[in-house]
Design a protein around this motif. Structure first.
Motif, PDB file in Angstrom:
ATOM      1  N   ILE A   1      25.062  28.696  69.030  1.00 39.94           N
ATOM      2  CA  ILE A   1      24.182  29.019  67.906  1.00 39.94           C
ATOM      3  C   ILE A   1      22.892  29.631  68.441  1.00 39.94           C
ATOM      4  CG2 ILE A   1      22.774  28.046  66.021  1.00 39.94           C
ATOM      5  CD1 ILE A   1      24.780  25.807  65.781  1.00 39.94           C
ATOM      6  N   VAL A   2      22.342  30.576  67.688  1.00 35.58           N
ATOM      7  CA  VAL A   2      21.023  31.133  67.972  1.00 35.58           C
ATOM      8  C   VAL A   2      20.181  30.848  66.735  1.00 35.58           C
ATOM      9  CG1 VAL A   2      19.742  33.242  68.427  1.00 35.58           C
ATOM     10  CG2 VAL A   2      21.991  32.943  69.445  1.00 35.58           C
ATOM     11  N   ALA A   3      19.015  30.246  66.936  1.00 33.80           N
ATOM     12  CA  ALA A   3      18.207  29.818  65.799  1.00 33.80           C
ATOM     13  C   ALA A   3      16.722  29.966  66.099  1.00 33.80           C
ATOM     14  CB  ALA A   3      18.523  28.358  65.469  1.00 33.80           C
ATOM     15  N   GLN A   4      15.945  29.811  65.050  1.00 35.53           N
ATOM     16  CA  GLN A   4      14.486  29.792  65.182  1.00 35.53           C
ATOM     17  C   GLN A   4      14.045  28.332  65.213  1.00 35.53           C
ATOM     18  OE1 GLN A   4      12.381  31.941  62.138  1.00 35.53           O
ATOM     19  NE2 GLN A   4      10.502  30.834  62.489  1.00 35.53           N
ATOM     20  N   GLY A   5      13.085  28.038  66.076  1.00 31.68           N
ATOM     21  CA  GLY A   5      12.567  26.687  66.153  1.00 31.68           C
ATOM     22  C   GLY A   5      11.086  26.708  66.443  1.00 31.68           C
ATOM     23  N   GLU A   6      10.580  25.570  66.868  1.00 31.92           N
ATOM     24  CA  GLU A   6       9.158  25.450  67.165  1.00 31.92           C
ATOM     25  C   GLU A   6       8.993  24.571  68.397  1.00 31.92           C
ATOM     26  OE1 GLU A   6       5.803  23.139  64.920  1.00 31.92           O
ATOM     27  OE2 GLU A   6       6.326  24.955  63.794  1.00 31.92           O
ATOM     28  N   LYS A   7       8.093  24.966  69.252  1.00 31.76           N
ATOM     29  CA  LYS A   7       7.796  24.186  70.446  1.00 31.76           C
ATOM     30  C   LYS A   7       6.290  24.270  70.683  1.00 31.76           C
ATOM     31  CE  LYS A   7       9.706  23.387  74.994  1.00 31.76           C
ATOM     32  NZ  LYS A   7      10.672  23.868  75.972  1.00 31.76           N
TER      33      LYS A   7
ATOM     34  N   GLY B   1       4.003  23.800  68.578  1.00 28.80           N
ATOM     35  CA  GLY B   1       3.343  24.441  67.448  1.00 28.80           C
ATOM     36  C   GLY B   1       3.527  25.944  67.382  1.00 28.80           C
ATOM     37  N   ARG B   2       4.345  26.486  68.278  1.00 27.44           N
ATOM     38  CA  ARG B   2       4.587  27.938  68.299  1.00 27.44           C
ATOM     39  C   ARG B   2       6.053  28.231  68.018  1.00 27.44           C
ATOM     40  NH1 ARG B   2       2.003  30.201  73.692  1.00 27.44           N
ATOM     41  NH2 ARG B   2       2.951  32.037  72.771  1.00 27.44           N
ATOM     42  N   PRO B   3       6.341  29.327  67.295  1.00 26.77           N
ATOM     43  CA  PRO B   3       7.739  29.660  67.032  1.00 26.77           C
ATOM     44  C   PRO B   3       8.456  30.075  68.317  1.00 26.77           C
ATOM     45  CG  PRO B   3       6.298  31.403  66.223  1.00 26.77           C
ATOM     46  CD  PRO B   3       5.417  30.295  66.701  1.00 26.77           C
ATOM     47  N   VAL B   4       9.697  29.614  68.456  1.00 28.28           N
ATOM     48  CA  VAL B   4      10.522  29.972  69.607  1.00 28.28           C
ATOM     49  C   VAL B   4      11.925  30.304  69.126  1.00 28.28           C
ATOM     50  CG1 VAL B   4       9.257  28.536  71.262  1.00 28.28           C
ATOM     51  CG2 VAL B   4      11.217  27.585  70.072  1.00 28.28           C
ATOM     52  N   ILE B   5      12.654  31.002  69.960  1.00 28.74           N
ATOM     53  CA  ILE B   5      14.069  31.263  69.718  1.00 28.74           C
ATOM     54  C   ILE B   5      14.824  30.196  70.497  1.00 28.74           C
ATOM     55  CG2 ILE B   5      15.972  32.870  70.116  1.00 28.74           C
ATOM     56  CD1 ILE B   5      13.788  35.127  69.887  1.00 28.74           C
ATOM     57  N   ILE B   6      15.721  29.493  69.820  1.00 24.72           N
ATOM     58  CA  ILE B   6      16.512  28.459  70.480  1.00 24.72           C
ATOM     59  C   ILE B   6      17.947  28.949  70.586  1.00 24.72           C
ATOM     60  CG2 ILE B   6      17.286  26.070  70.454  1.00 24.72           C
ATOM     61  CD1 ILE B   6      14.881  25.431  68.679  1.00 24.72           C
ATOM     62  N   VAL B   7      18.477  28.896  71.797  1.00 24.85           N
ATOM     63  CA  VAL B   7      19.870  29.254  72.056  1.00 24.85           C
ATOM     64  C   VAL B   7      20.588  27.968  72.436  1.00 24.85           C
ATOM     65  CG1 VAL B   7      21.431  30.629  73.476  1.00 24.85           C
ATOM     66  CG2 VAL B   7      19.205  31.574  72.816  1.00 24.85           C
TER      67      VAL B   7
ATOM     68  N   ASP C   1       9.083  33.028  73.217  1.00 24.07           N
ATOM     69  CA  ASP C   1       9.774  32.246  74.226  1.00 24.07           C
ATOM     70  C   ASP C   1      11.179  31.930  73.741  1.00 24.07           C
ATOM     71  OD1 ASP C   1       7.576  32.163  75.920  1.00 24.07           O
ATOM     72  OD2 ASP C   1       6.898  30.219  75.201  1.00 24.07           O
ATOM     73  N   VAL C   2      12.112  31.835  74.694  1.00 28.01           N
ATOM     74  CA  VAL C   2      13.486  31.467  74.391  1.00 28.01           C
ATOM     75  C   VAL C   2      13.764  30.136  75.077  1.00 28.01           C
ATOM     76  CG1 VAL C   2      15.917  32.115  74.618  1.00 28.01           C
ATOM     77  CG2 VAL C   2      14.187  33.884  74.212  1.00 28.01           C
TER      78      VAL C   2
END
Length: 103
Positions: A22-28, A30-36, A61-62
């Motif tokens: 899955i490829v998704a949008q997340g947060e780390k 307090g900043r948006p990140v792309i999660i693979v 960031d990924v």
């Protein structure tokens, strides 16, 4: 470019890499990140250059997360009654893996 645009632009490329689920949008932090999400992480030294998930895409960031194998598991009418969940429209039209395996 928004993170949604970056995801749309790179989703096919990321999904074609080994073990990607899955490829998704997340947060780390307090900043948006792309999660693979991958079935399992592989040491960088064992990957071919085209199999490596980049550390950044489009300025975001990924983050690679190990998820194991992911399969869709839809609830049946019986499951929904047990858990007192509302019914989803059209759920009778979809068969879960458990239903297929038990026949």
């Amino acid at each position: 470019m928004s993170i949604d645009e970056v995801l749309r632009r790179h989703q096919s490329e990321l999904m074609a890499k080994p073990n990607v689920q899955i490829v998704a949008q997340g947060e780390k932090g307090g900043r948006p990140v792309i999660i693979v999400y991958v079935t399992h992480k592989v040491p960088l030294a064992e990957l071919q250059p085209d199999e490596i998930v980049p550390k950044r895409l489009g300025g975001y960031d990924v983050d690679v997360e190990e998820s194991g194998s992911i399969t869709a598991q839809l609830t049946t009418s019986e499951d929904e009654e047990k858990h007192d969940e509302p019914r989803r429209p059209g759920s009778d039209d979809i068969v879960s893996r458990r239903d297929v395996d038990s026949s």
